[in-house]
Design an enzyme around this catalytic site. Structure first.
Site, PDB file in Angstrom:
ATOM      1  N   THR A  79       0.839  -1.200   0.000  1.00  0.00           N
ATOM      2  CA  THR A  79       0.000   0.000   0.000  1.00  0.00           C
ATOM      3  C   THR A  79       0.871   1.246   0.000  1.00  0.00           C
ATOM      4  O   THR A  79       2.105   1.159   0.009  1.00  0.00           O
ATOM      5  CB  THR A  79      -0.968  -0.036   1.208  1.00  0.00           C
ATOM      6  OG1 THR A  79      -1.935   1.002   1.064  1.00  0.00           O
ATOM      7  CG2 THR A  79      -0.236   0.133   2.531  1.00  0.00           C
ATOM      8  N   ASN A  80       0.264   2.398  -0.071  1.00  0.00           N
ATOM      9  CA  ASN A  80       0.960   3.670   0.010  1.00  0.00           C
ATOM     10  C   ASN A  80       0.520   4.394   1.270  1.00  0.00           C
ATOM     11  O   ASN A  80      -0.606   4.203   1.721  1.00  0.00           O
ATOM     12  CB  ASN A  80       0.586   4.557  -1.183  1.00  0.00           C
ATOM     13  CG  ASN A  80       1.383   4.245  -2.422  1.00  0.00           C
ATOM     14  OD1 ASN A  80       2.555   3.897  -2.352  1.00  0.00           O
ATOM     15  ND2 ASN A  80       0.754   4.365  -3.578  1.00  0.00           N
ATOM     16  N   LEU A  81       1.362   5.249   1.810  1.00  0.00           N
ATOM     17  CA  LEU A  81       0.958   6.081   2.941  1.00  0.00           C
ATOM     18  C   LEU A  81       0.096   7.213   2.408  1.00  0.00           C
ATOM     19  O   LEU A  81       0.568   8.066   1.657  1.00  0.00           O
ATOM     20  CB  LEU A  81       2.195   6.680   3.612  1.00  0.00           C
ATOM     21  CG  LEU A  81       2.944   5.790   4.589  1.00  0.00           C
ATOM     22  CD1 LEU A  81       4.099   6.595   5.188  1.00  0.00           C
ATOM     23  CD2 LEU A  81       2.021   5.299   5.691  1.00  0.00           C
ATOM     24  N   ALA A 116      -3.467   7.949  -3.955  1.00  0.00           N
ATOM     25  CA  ALA A 116      -2.093   7.460  -4.069  1.00  0.00           C
ATOM     26  C   ALA A 116      -2.192   5.993  -4.507  1.00  0.00           C
ATOM     27  O   ALA A 116      -2.212   5.084  -3.679  1.00  0.00           O
ATOM     28  CB  ALA A 116      -1.379   7.589  -2.731  1.00  0.00           C
TER      29      ALA A 116
END
Ligand code: C5P
Length: 216
Positions: A29-31, A96
């Site tokens: 995942t992305n932050l 994102a």
């Protein structure tokens, strides 16, 4: 009497991260807190638009009078965006999106044994570029989260994706914070915005979009 600048317009947004499953308990995942995208959804609604928000997994409440569609992976997000993109006037890609996903998801939890597993990654679709390439694209807005050279990178991205407006975001100063350092890039050049809470910045972005939209 101030007419609402997006009255009668339909706005579609993406927000938050995507989650690309590796196995039932793990993923890539992305932050991203989703706060900027949610603030924009709210600002569009305040400006009179009909708003649909395609959201990745976040811990945020649905903004008042916004239709939210909850998704997890980039492929799910893309499917929901493509289902609605032809019917909107403005598309704002704030999510994102993970650049890559595991080629296959393991149905069982991967056990720890011997050597580390190799996970083959494949590229995710660029949702914003796909919407911008539609035969009759909506007015497309992108975000460019950069850690350096904000100007060059954001403007190059705007050209590459073929979109009229991109919002450059210096990540060190914005991630997870309620404030952000943003610069708008469009055909007329660059417009730095004063550091402010995300909802204030969202209102300024909406004002710029309303200015650039073709009058009807
Ligand atoms: O390509 P890059 O991630 O640098 O560009 C960011 C912009 O493109 C954001 O507006 C983001 O929402 C959008 N994007 C997308 N699909 C991807 C990657 C980025 O819609 N797979």
């Amino acid at each position: 009497f101030q007419p609402k600048p997006l009255a009668g317009r339909r706005v579609l947004l993406t927000a938050g991260p995507t989650f690309e499953a590796i196995d039932p308990v793990r993923g890539i995942t992305n932050l991203s807190s989703g706060r900027m995208g949610y603030a924009l959804a709210r600002a569009c609604r305040e400006a009179g638009a009909e708003v649909t928000l395609v959201s990745g997994p976040v811990h945020l409440q649905r903004p008042h009078r916004v239709v939210r569609i909850e998704t997890s992976s980039a492929l799910e997000m893309r499917e929901e965006v493509m289902r609605h993109a032809a019917h909107c006037d403005v598309f704002i890609g704030v999510a994102a999106v993970a650049d890559y996903r595991p080629e296959t998801m393991s149905m069982q939890k991967i056990k720890k044994k011997g050597s580390p597993p190799a996970i083959k990654l494949v590229e995710n679709p660029d949702i914003l570029a796909e919407v911008a390439a539609l035969a009759k694209p909506p007015f497309c807005v992108g975000f460019a989260a950069e850690s350096e050279q904000l100007g060059e990178n954001a403007e190059a991205k705007r050209q590459r994706k073929g979109i009229p407006l991109i919002v450059g975001n210096l990540v060190q100063e914005s991630l997870g914070s309620d404030q952000a350092t943003l610069t708008l890039f469009d055909d007329e050049g660059r417009h730095p915005l004063p550091v402010a809470p995300k909802i204030e910045l969202a209102r300024q972005i909406v004002a710029r979009i309303a200015n650039l939209l073709e009058p009807r």
